[in-house]
Design a protein around this motif. Structure first.
Motif, PDB file in Angstrom:
ATOM      1  N   ILE A 150      -3.711 -28.621  -9.827  1.00 51.21           N
ATOM      2  CA  ILE A 150      -2.385 -28.182  -9.391  1.00 51.21           C
ATOM      3  C   ILE A 150      -1.801 -29.153  -8.376  1.00 51.21           C
ATOM      4  O   ILE A 150      -0.637 -29.581  -8.486  1.00 51.21           O
ATOM      5  CB  ILE A 150      -2.469 -26.769  -8.788  1.00 51.21           C
ATOM      6  N   ARG A 151      -2.593 -29.508  -7.387  1.00 52.32           N
ATOM      7  CA  ARG A 151      -2.090 -30.356  -6.299  1.00 52.32           C
ATOM      8  C   ARG A 151      -1.690 -31.731  -6.791  1.00 52.32           C
ATOM      9  O   ARG A 151      -0.710 -32.318  -6.331  1.00 52.32           O
ATOM     10  CB  ARG A 151      -3.180 -30.472  -5.226  1.00 52.32           C
ATOM     11  N   ARG A 152      -2.422 -32.258  -7.752  1.00 55.51           N
ATOM     12  CA  ARG A 152      -2.161 -33.609  -8.254  1.00 55.51           C
ATOM     13  C   ARG A 152      -1.330 -33.626  -9.542  1.00 55.51           C
ATOM     14  O   ARG A 152      -0.974 -34.688 -10.039  1.00 55.51           O
ATOM     15  CB  ARG A 152      -3.495 -34.325  -8.496  1.00 55.51           C
ATOM     16  N   GLY A 153      -1.022 -32.465 -10.089  1.00 54.12           N
ATOM     17  CA  GLY A 153      -0.236 -32.420 -11.312  1.00 54.12           C
ATOM     18  C   GLY A 153      -0.972 -32.939 -12.519  1.00 54.12           C
ATOM     19  O   GLY A 153      -0.360 -33.530 -13.430  1.00 54.12           O
ATOM     20  N   LEU A 154      -2.285 -32.722 -12.569  1.00 53.67           N
ATOM     21  CA  LEU A 154      -3.112 -33.210 -13.672  1.00 53.67           C
ATOM     22  C   LEU A 154      -3.251 -32.104 -14.720  1.00 53.67           C
ATOM     23  O   LEU A 154      -3.796 -31.043 -14.438  1.00 53.67           O
ATOM     24  CB  LEU A 154      -4.486 -33.633 -13.155  1.00 53.67           C
ATOM     25  N   LYS A 155      -2.766 -32.364 -15.926  1.00 57.37           N
ATOM     26  CA  LYS A 155      -2.689 -31.331 -16.952  1.00 57.37           C
ATOM     27  C   LYS A 155      -3.588 -31.613 -18.156  1.00 57.37           C
ATOM     28  O   LYS A 155      -3.471 -30.965 -19.189  1.00 57.37           O
ATOM     29  CB  LYS A 155      -1.238 -31.177 -17.411  1.00 57.37           C
ATOM     30  N   GLY A 156      -4.481 -32.593 -18.019  1.00 58.46           N
ATOM     31  CA  GLY A 156      -5.411 -32.901 -19.094  1.00 58.46           C
ATOM     32  C   GLY A 156      -6.555 -31.917 -19.145  1.00 58.46           C
ATOM     33  O   GLY A 156      -6.509 -30.850 -18.524  1.00 58.46           O
ATOM     34  N   PRO A 157      -7.641 -32.250 -19.864  1.00 58.20           N
ATOM     35  CA  PRO A 157      -8.788 -31.336 -19.980  1.00 58.20           C
ATOM     36  C   PRO A 157      -9.361 -30.994 -18.609  1.00 58.20           C
ATOM     37  O   PRO A 157      -9.659 -31.877 -17.814  1.00 58.20           O
ATOM     38  CB  PRO A 157      -9.795 -32.143 -20.806  1.00 58.20           C
ATOM     39  N   CYS A 158      -9.495 -29.709 -18.328  1.00 56.04           N
ATOM     40  CA  CYS A 158     -10.029 -29.268 -17.040  1.00 56.04           C
ATOM     41  C   CYS A 158     -11.154 -28.271 -17.291  1.00 56.04           C
ATOM     42  O   CYS A 158     -11.098 -27.468 -18.218  1.00 56.04           O
ATOM     43  CB  CYS A 158      -8.941 -28.626 -16.181  1.00 56.04           C
ATOM     44  N   GLY A 159     -12.165 -28.320 -16.433  1.00 57.86           N
ATOM     45  CA  GLY A 159     -13.271 -27.393 -16.594  1.00 57.86           C
ATOM     46  C   GLY A 159     -14.173 -27.375 -15.385  1.00 57.86           C
ATOM     47  O   GLY A 159     -14.024 -28.180 -14.463  1.00 57.86           O
ATOM     48  N   VAL A 160     -15.108 -26.437 -15.396  1.00 59.77           N
ATOM     49  CA  VAL A 160     -16.115 -26.358 -14.345  1.00 59.77           C
ATOM     50  C   VAL A 160     -17.465 -26.138 -15.014  1.00 59.77           C
ATOM     51  O   VAL A 160     -17.570 -25.395 -15.994  1.00 59.77           O
ATOM     52  CB  VAL A 160     -15.812 -25.223 -13.342  1.00 59.77           C
ATOM     53  N   VAL A 161     -18.486 -26.837 -14.524  1.00 60.73           N
ATOM     54  CA  VAL A 161     -19.828 -26.741 -15.087  1.00 60.73           C
ATOM     55  C   VAL A 161     -20.676 -25.866 -14.164  1.00 60.73           C
ATOM     56  O   VAL A 161     -20.789 -26.140 -12.969  1.00 60.73           O
ATOM     57  CB  VAL A 161     -20.465 -28.132 -15.223  1.00 60.73           C
ATOM     58  N   CYS A 162     -21.275 -24.834 -14.708  1.00 58.34           N
ATOM     59  CA  CYS A 162     -22.133 -23.938 -13.941  1.00 58.34           C
ATOM     60  C   CYS A 162     -23.545 -23.982 -14.535  1.00 58.34           C
ATOM     61  O   CYS A 162     -23.995 -23.010 -15.157  1.00 58.34           O
ATOM     62  CB  CYS A 162     -21.583 -22.520 -13.945  1.00 58.34           C
ATOM     63  N   SER A 163     -24.203 -25.117 -14.378  1.00 57.43           N
ATOM     64  CA  SER A 163     -25.579 -25.244 -14.870  1.00 57.43           C
ATOM     65  C   SER A 163     -26.520 -25.531 -13.715  1.00 57.43           C
ATOM     66  O   SER A 163     -27.391 -26.379 -13.789  1.00 57.43           O
ATOM     67  CB  SER A 163     -25.677 -26.339 -15.935  1.00 57.43           C
ATOM     68  N   ASP A 164     -26.285 -24.777 -12.620  1.00 56.82           N
ATOM     69  CA  ASP A 164     -27.124 -24.909 -11.437  1.00 56.82           C
ATOM     70  C   ASP A 164     -27.008 -26.324 -10.882  1.00 56.82           C
ATOM     71  O   ASP A 164     -26.031 -27.027 -11.151  1.00 56.82           O
ATOM     72  CB  ASP A 164     -28.561 -24.536 -11.782  1.00 56.82           C
ATOM     73  N   GLU A 165     -27.979 -26.782 -10.123  1.00 56.30           N
ATOM     74  CA  GLU A 165     -27.853 -28.080  -9.457  1.00 56.30           C
ATOM     75  C   GLU A 165     -27.632 -29.233 -10.433  1.00 56.30           C
ATOM     76  O   GLU A 165     -26.911 -30.187 -10.139  1.00 56.30           O
ATOM     77  CB  GLU A 165     -29.107 -28.350  -8.620  1.00 56.30           C
ATOM     78  N   ALA A 166     -28.227 -29.145 -11.614  1.00 53.50           N
ATOM     79  CA  ALA A 166     -28.082 -30.205 -12.602  1.00 53.50           C
ATOM     80  C   ALA A 166     -26.642 -30.368 -13.065  1.00 53.50           C
ATOM     81  O   ALA A 166     -26.280 -31.404 -13.642  1.00 53.50           O
ATOM     82  CB  ALA A 166     -28.983 -29.937 -13.801  1.00 53.50           C
ATOM     83  N   GLY A 167     -25.800 -29.385 -12.802  1.00 56.17           N
ATOM     84  CA  GLY A 167     -24.392 -29.471 -13.184  1.00 56.17           C
ATOM     85  C   GLY A 167     -23.666 -30.644 -12.562  1.00 56.17           C
ATOM     86  O   GLY A 167     -22.680 -31.137 -13.115  1.00 56.17           O
ATOM     87  N   GLY A 168     -24.164 -31.108 -11.407  1.00 54.82           N
ATOM     88  CA  GLY A 168     -23.538 -32.254 -10.766  1.00 54.82           C
ATOM     89  C   GLY A 168     -23.616 -33.511 -11.604  1.00 54.82           C
ATOM     90  O   GLY A 168     -22.779 -34.411 -11.479  1.00 54.82           O
ATOM     91  N   LEU A 169     -24.637 -33.603 -12.474  1.00 55.64           N
ATOM     92  CA  LEU A 169     -24.720 -34.710 -13.435  1.00 55.64           C
ATOM     93  C   LEU A 169     -24.089 -34.331 -14.769  1.00 55.64           C
ATOM     94  O   LEU A 169     -23.457 -35.164 -15.426  1.00 55.64           O
ATOM     95  CB  LEU A 169     -26.177 -35.125 -13.659  1.00 55.64           C
ATOM     96  N   ASP A 170     -24.253 -33.084 -15.185  1.00 50.10           N
ATOM     97  CA  ASP A 170     -23.697 -32.648 -16.465  1.00 50.10           C
ATOM     98  C   ASP A 170     -22.176 -32.792 -16.494  1.00 50.10           C
ATOM     99  O   ASP A 170     -21.585 -33.011 -17.558  1.00 50.10           O
ATOM    100  CB  ASP A 170     -24.074 -31.195 -16.741  1.00 50.10           C
TER     101      ASP A 170
END
Length: 412
Positions: A150-170
């Motif tokens: 929202i703040r940057r006006g980015l309208k491309g693919p957006c998502g959040v990864v919830c795979s525990d700590e490994a999500g930071g690489l996923d």
């Protein structure tokens, strides 16, 4: 479009420094910033030591209208995203003509605990009319992705990864996929802020959480004195682009995202944790078309318990063969704390900077390594570095491995 996806910008908010430069200076020196927890309301809790981000003024980097809507973990993400975009020399003019080509993907472990605790206290002490409307969104795992978009006006693919700590690489794998499917650029990374009283109480049942009150002994992975890990806050964000697109605008390629793989071994198979991590390493090497002997440095997950450290050492030997005992291994997080999903994001930032500077940073507070690994301790080790392997494991059984290649334009 080429098949290579590259990192062109790095933004860091860490316990040992704000900004990639300050972060690297402290990381390279082996500085440990672990200290007693100072947050109000935590004095009586068993957790004594953590990695707190200090010297960070969110009001100096983020507008008030976003600050009031968001938790501290999103403040970190918004600020780190700004630093990454600045580092990549990407301004709004570069993408406002086609905002659907620029997306955001983050990883999160616990969401906005500090914000949620404050609003629940208002509910308990004053009643429902005193609970702010942003309680419904500020705590949520996806808040950082949404607010950056929202703040940057980015309208491309957006998502959040919830795979525990490994999500930071996923999260990097999701960004690479978006780039290969036609996006020009992605903001990707992870930030956490798990040091509010409510959040700490939730963590007290975590297997491996250290309750030592000595900052120099609370987190000592790969030693016979290993007693668990200490939590931390902060994180890192990155600008990821297609290599040709980055070349067209004259961007500096800081690293190449060469290969990634993930596995899941589950919470009831602790004996399979090493096997699962080894399988992820093999998969990442295969995708990167990388031989084990090409890995010049490993940034270890380093959970800090005897069983987990032994499993990681076994995984390196299983995946890399005898070379797994020779390759330099480091865990800078032993000096800053384990920031859950943000821990591998910070390790990725450190790995990129290590490749650029030709230096393996040391593992703070670790001297007497008891595993058959070449853990870099004491001081930084100069080395010719072209390829790095970053590892991460989650408490719930996720394993992830990322192979990074040195950027073609780094140090040139």
């Amino acid at each position: 479009m080429t098949s290579r996806t590259v990192i062109t910008g790095i933004g860091v908010i860490a316990p040992n420094g704000v900004g990639a430069g300050a972060f690297w200076k402290a990381t390279q020196s082996g500085l440990s910033v672990l200290d007693r927890v100072t947050r109000a309301g935590c004095e009586h809790l068993p957790l004594r030591v953590a990695g707190e981000v200090r010297g960070f003024d969110p009001g100096a980097m983020v507008e008030d209208r976003f600050l009031v809507q968001t938790d501290r973990f999103t403040h970190h993400a918004l600020a780190a995203a700004d630093l990454a975009l600045e580092d990549a020399r990407l301004g709004r003019a570069d993408y406002e003509s086609d905002p659907f080509s620029f997306g955001v993907v983050t990883a999160a472990g616990s969401g906005g605990g500090e914000f949620g605790q404050r609003e629940l206290q208002h509910l308990w002490e004053q009643g429902p009319r005193f609970v702010g409307p942003y309680q419904s969104i500020a705590w949520f795992y996806a808040a950082s992705t949404g607010q950056i978009s929202i703040r940057r006006g980015l309208k491309g693919p957006c998502g959040v990864v919830c795979s525990d700590e490994a999500g930071g690489l996923d999260a990097f794998a999701h960004a690479v996929r978006a780039i290969r499917q036609g996006s020009r650029a992605m903001l990707v990374g992870a930030t956490e802020a798990p040091l509010a009283p409510y959040s700490i109480v939730c963590q007290m049942e975590y297997e491996g959480l250290s309750t030592s009150d000595d900052p120099e002994r609370a987190y000592r992975p790969f030693t016979d004195k290993a007693c668990g890990f200490v939590p931390a806050e902060g994180g890192a964000m990155f600008v990821v682009e297609d290599e040709e697109e980055a070349g067209r605008r004259g961007a500096t390629v800081r690293a190449v995202l060469a290969g990634h793989a993930a596995t899941f071994t589950g919470t009831r198979r602790r004996d399979a944790a090493g096997e699962g991590l080894a399988h992820a390493i093999r998969g990442a090497l295969r995708e990167a078309d990388c031989a084990p002997e090409e890995i010049d440095v490993v940034f270890a997950d380093a959970l800090g318990t005897p069983e987990a450290d032994a499993a990681e050492a076994a995984a390196l030997t299983a995946a890399l063969g005898a070379y797994g005992r020779k390759v330099p291994v480091t865990a800078p997080k032993s000096g800053t704390g384990r920031a859950y999903c943000a821990a591998p994001a910070l390790d990725t930032a450190a790995a990129i900077l290590a490749l650029e500077h030709g230096v393996v940073p040391p593992t703070p507070n670790v001297y007497d390594v008891c595993h058959d690994l070449d853990v870099v301790t004491g001081s930084a080790r100069p080395a010719e570095l072209r390829t790095a392997l970053v590892l991460s494991r989650g408490r719930m059984g996720s394993n992830s491995a990322l192979v990074l290649r040195k950027g073609a334009s780094a140090n040139e």
